[in-house]
Motif scaffolding. Structure first.
Motif, short mmCIF file in Angstrom:
data_model
loop_
_atom_site.label_atom_id
_atom_site.label_comp_id
_atom_site.label_asym_id
_atom_site.label_seq_id
_atom_site.Cartn_x
_atom_site.Cartn_y
_atom_site.Cartn_z
N UNK A 1 2.85 0.18 7.69
CA UNK A 1 3.80 -0.64 8.45
C UNK A 1 3.19 -2.02 8.66
N UNK A 2 3.81 -2.81 9.52
CA UNK A 2 3.40 -4.20 9.72
C UNK A 2 2.24 -4.37 10.69
N UNK A 3 1.75 -3.32 11.26
CA UNK A 3 0.72 -3.41 12.31
C UNK A 3 -0.44 -4.34 11.96
N UNK A 4 -1.02 -4.29 10.73
CA UNK A 4 -2.14 -5.18 10.45
C UNK A 4 -1.79 -6.67 10.46
N UNK A 5 -0.52 -7.00 10.25
CA UNK A 5 -0.12 -8.40 10.19
C UNK A 5 0.33 -8.95 11.54
N UNK A 6 0.55 -8.10 12.52
CA UNK A 6 1.03 -8.54 13.83
C UNK A 6 0.07 -9.52 14.51
N UNK A 7 -1.25 -9.29 14.53
CA UNK A 7 -2.14 -10.27 15.16
C UNK A 7 -2.08 -11.64 14.49
N UNK A 8 -1.93 -11.67 13.19
CA UNK A 8 -1.82 -12.94 12.46
C UNK A 8 -0.52 -13.64 12.86
N UNK A 9 0.58 -12.90 12.88
CA UNK A 9 1.87 -13.46 13.28
C UNK A 9 1.83 -13.98 14.71
N UNK B 1 11.98 -10.70 20.47
CA UNK B 1 11.96 -10.52 19.03
C UNK B 1 13.31 -9.97 18.61
N UNK B 2 13.97 -10.66 17.70
CA UNK B 2 15.27 -10.23 17.24
C UNK B 2 15.14 -9.38 15.99
N UNK B 3 14.25 -9.75 15.11
CA UNK B 3 14.15 -9.09 13.83
C UNK B 3 12.69 -8.85 13.50
N UNK B 4 12.39 -7.72 12.94
CA UNK B 4 11.03 -7.37 12.56
C UNK B 4 11.14 -6.64 11.22
N UNK B 5 10.90 -7.34 10.13
CA UNK B 5 11.10 -6.79 8.80
C UNK B 5 9.77 -6.68 8.09
N UNK B 6 9.55 -5.54 7.47
CA UNK B 6 8.35 -5.33 6.67
C UNK B 6 8.79 -5.08 5.24
N UNK B 7 8.12 -5.73 4.32
CA UNK B 7 8.43 -5.54 2.91
C UNK B 7 7.14 -5.21 2.18
N UNK C 1 -3.79 -20.37 6.54
CA UNK C 1 -4.04 -19.96 5.17
C UNK C 1 -4.64 -18.56 5.11
N UNK C 2 -4.38 -17.87 4.02
CA UNK C 2 -4.84 -16.50 3.87
C UNK C 2 -6.34 -16.33 3.98
N UNK C 3 -7.10 -17.31 3.53
CA UNK C 3 -8.56 -17.15 3.56
C UNK C 3 -9.11 -16.99 4.97
N UNK C 4 -8.34 -17.40 5.99
CA UNK C 4 -8.83 -17.28 7.37
C UNK C 4 -8.58 -15.91 7.99
N UNK C 5 -7.74 -15.06 7.38
CA UNK C 5 -7.44 -13.75 7.96
C UNK C 5 -7.34 -12.62 6.94
N UNK C 6 -7.33 -12.91 5.67
CA UNK C 6 -7.11 -11.91 4.62
C UNK C 6 -8.08 -10.73 4.73
N UNK C 7 -9.35 -11.00 4.96
CA UNK C 7 -10.36 -9.92 5.02
C UNK C 7 -10.18 -8.99 6.21
N UNK C 8 -9.42 -9.42 7.21
CA UNK C 8 -9.22 -8.58 8.40
C UNK C 8 -8.05 -7.61 8.22
N UNK C 9 -7.35 -7.68 7.10
CA UNK C 9 -6.19 -6.82 6.85
C UNK C 9 -6.49 -5.84 5.73
N UNK C 10 -5.97 -4.62 5.82
CA UNK C 10 -6.23 -3.63 4.77
C UNK C 10 -5.44 -3.92 3.50
N UNK C 11 -5.92 -3.39 2.40
CA UNK C 11 -5.24 -3.57 1.11
C UNK C 11 -3.86 -2.94 1.13
N UNK C 12 -3.73 -1.79 1.75
CA UNK C 12 -2.42 -1.14 1.87
C UNK C 12 -2.17 -0.84 3.34
N UNK C 13 -0.91 -0.80 3.71
CA UNK C 13 -0.52 -0.51 5.09
C UNK C 13 0.80 0.24 5.09
#
Length: 105
Positions: A75-83, A2-8, A61-73
């Motif tokens: 850091x990027x931890x909740x999105x790592x399994x999706x990525x 992994x070269x870059x890991x950016x959270x926005x 698409x978001x509908x396949x994973x959106x419910x598994x992620x919190x509304x606020x975070x």
């Protein structure tokens, strides 16, 4: 590698993760965007072509994973399994070794 890991962080319920990987002779970019609405959320894996353009090779698409992620975070931890899931699908699609020579190598 992994070269870059950016959270926005965006507005309420919105955040994203961008990662750039150098794997098997390819440069792959994975972007996951979580919006407050599932239909506006997305995850894509893109490959850098010899013409230095990004081409989408896998998506989720978001509908396949959106419910598994919190509304606020914090850091990027909740999105790592999706990525990771989208990246693995992209790696199964791409031939190894690449059918082209990466410029500068």
């Amino acid at each position: 590698m992994i070269v870059d890991n950016v959270v926005h962080q965006g507005g309420p319920g919105c955040y994203e993760l961008t990662r750039v990987h150098h794997i098997d002779g390819y440069v792959l970019r994975v972007r996951v965007y979580r919006d407050s609405y599932a239909k506006q959320s997305m995850a894509v894996a893109e490959v850098l072509t010899p013409l230095f353009t990004w081409t989408i090779i896998a998506s989720s698409p978001g509908h396949s994973w959106h419910r598994t992620t919190p509304t606020t975070a914090l850091d990027a931890t909740p999105l790592i399994p999706v990525a990771d899931e989208v990246l693995q699908r992209a790696r199964r699609i791409l031939p190894v070794p690449p059918p082209f020579t990466t410029p500068g190598r």
